[in-house]
Design a protein around this motif. Sequence first.
Motif, PDB file in Angstrom:
ATOM      1  N   ASN A  84       0.794  -1.238   0.000  1.00 40.02           N
ATOM      2  CA  ASN A  84       0.000   0.000   0.000  1.00 40.02           C
ATOM      3  C   ASN A  84       0.827   1.290   0.000  1.00 40.02           C
ATOM      4  N   LEU A 116      -5.766   1.609  -9.219  1.00 40.92           N
ATOM      5  CA  LEU A 116      -6.716   1.148  -8.212  1.00 40.92           C
ATOM      6  C   LEU A 116      -7.499  -0.058  -8.716  1.00 40.92           C
ATOM      7  N   ASP A 120     -11.181  -0.670  -4.444  1.00 39.70           N
ATOM      8  CA  ASP A 120     -10.373   0.340  -3.753  1.00 39.70           C
ATOM      9  C   ASP A 120     -11.143   1.667  -3.671  1.00 39.70           C
TER      10      ASP A 120
END
Length: 564
Positions: A84, A116, A120
Amino acid sequence: MKEFKLLGLSLVFVGAAHAQDAKDAKKAIDAEQYQKAKNTLKTLIASEPQEGKNYFLIGDIYLTQTETDSAAYYFNKGVAVKDNPEYNQIGLAHIALNKGDAAGAQAKFAAVEKDLRKRDVEQLIYMGKAYIYSDNPNYVKAIEYLNKALAKDEKSAEAFFYRGEANYRNKDSNAAFSDYRNAFNLDNTLLKAKLKLGVLKKNTKAAFPEAVADFNALLATNPNYGPAYRELAETYYLWGSMDRAKYAENTKQAIAFYEKYMQNTDYSLNSRMRHADFLVLAGDYKALEAEAKEMQKLDKVNPRILRYLSYSAYENGNYQESLDAMNKFIASVEPKRIIARDYLYRGLAQLALNVATDEEGNTTVVDQAKFDEAIADIKKAAATDIEITNEFGAIGQKLFKQKLYGPAAVVLGAATENPEGRNLFVDNFYYGFALYADYVTKPDDQKATYAESLVKADSAFAKVNELNPEFPEAFIYKAKVNQLVKTDEAYAKMASAYDSYIALIVAKGPADVEKNKKNLLEAYDNAGAYYVAKDKVKAKEYFTKSLELDPANEYAKQELDKLK
């Protein structure tokens, strides 16, 4: 095989514990327990050095506290980790927005958005947040990203909440209310959404009791939720400011609630600074001085502490200490960090140091150059933030009482330039009065230089008459001013103002006539003199009234004899 299963199970529990810690950090952030959240996140970073979100969350706290260097440190570490890392690109984009680099920020957002996955959502929310809380906000762009988040997850309470924040700051209270309500309905543990519904009421300036009820209801469900105490403090302060009869009681209540806010958040330097900002608003300068000294124990080099030391030193009568602290503060921070109140206090301290009293009790200026610098700082405060002029009336009246009529006129003139000023009526009256007094106390050979002051005074008194047509003092001074102008137009204004003054006082009855006898005699005689050539009947009436008030008035007797 059994050992493998047990090991796998233990890893699940460890992962769950870490996830819970991250949730705890976010919960602490929402409750404005920033030091607690930072401690939790630092522990998580030590145990999970490859989790980028933890770096982002702590960096975001530092951004909230305007500590950009610390925020950048964590974001730059976070972009290099395995898991992340994209959150930290969002953080760096937020810093770019703060610096005015909208294109650079947008490029970072686009790069994150491109990668993404379908589910997300949180990243889009943080992009929206960056646009909301940037030093250079863009609420339209914020709403664009939050709408994208809601398109992916129509039940995202956080997305609704932050869209409410964007709408609120974009002055769309109805849309904000709807978004905050939806956020709380979707997640009734999202206390910040419930809090904002009360804030909307507080900021209507008419629903303080309703806002207080909302905040108390929230605290009934969670008595340790610090932000609700802060909002109660600010509500009571605003309530007292709007209703002067409640000012002392409500300000005391406000300060008590702010202490509860501190107890339920933390006593870190940043929290103490926020507390200090509130003490400035509430005018508790003894407490502010004590808070500033506590802050110095935590951080001896933070320049912002000098601001609070300067404010409190001035209000507690230590003018040189105040001036020294503010000069050090202004010299050590970026110009954009200097606010109107900083210029105001530097000006006030310099002013106080350069005013003295001679043996006869007259006020004198010690150093004209420094005195002029003080006035320039006070005017700069008004130019920086017009709202601060609401405080100029008291300053100007103090100068007036010191017989510093010229400086008083400068300060009060700045106050009258705020069309939304809370004290516009009083400020205009004293502005006109100061201009008039400054003119009449000048030597005769200088009066021509100050002729414009009379024109400004006339306008100021006209504004007072507009705001309150039944305020006699403005009419009498408007008449005095125009008598000094000495033009045909000015004499006509003079007579008209005297007419209004006479009518107002006489209508109040014999007691007011007797109390204002001196001004009435002036009005009858001067207006009567004007009407001798314009309206002999009115002139006779005024001179007759003058003699009724003062049978020994030789001027009125002579003028009546001439009119027979």
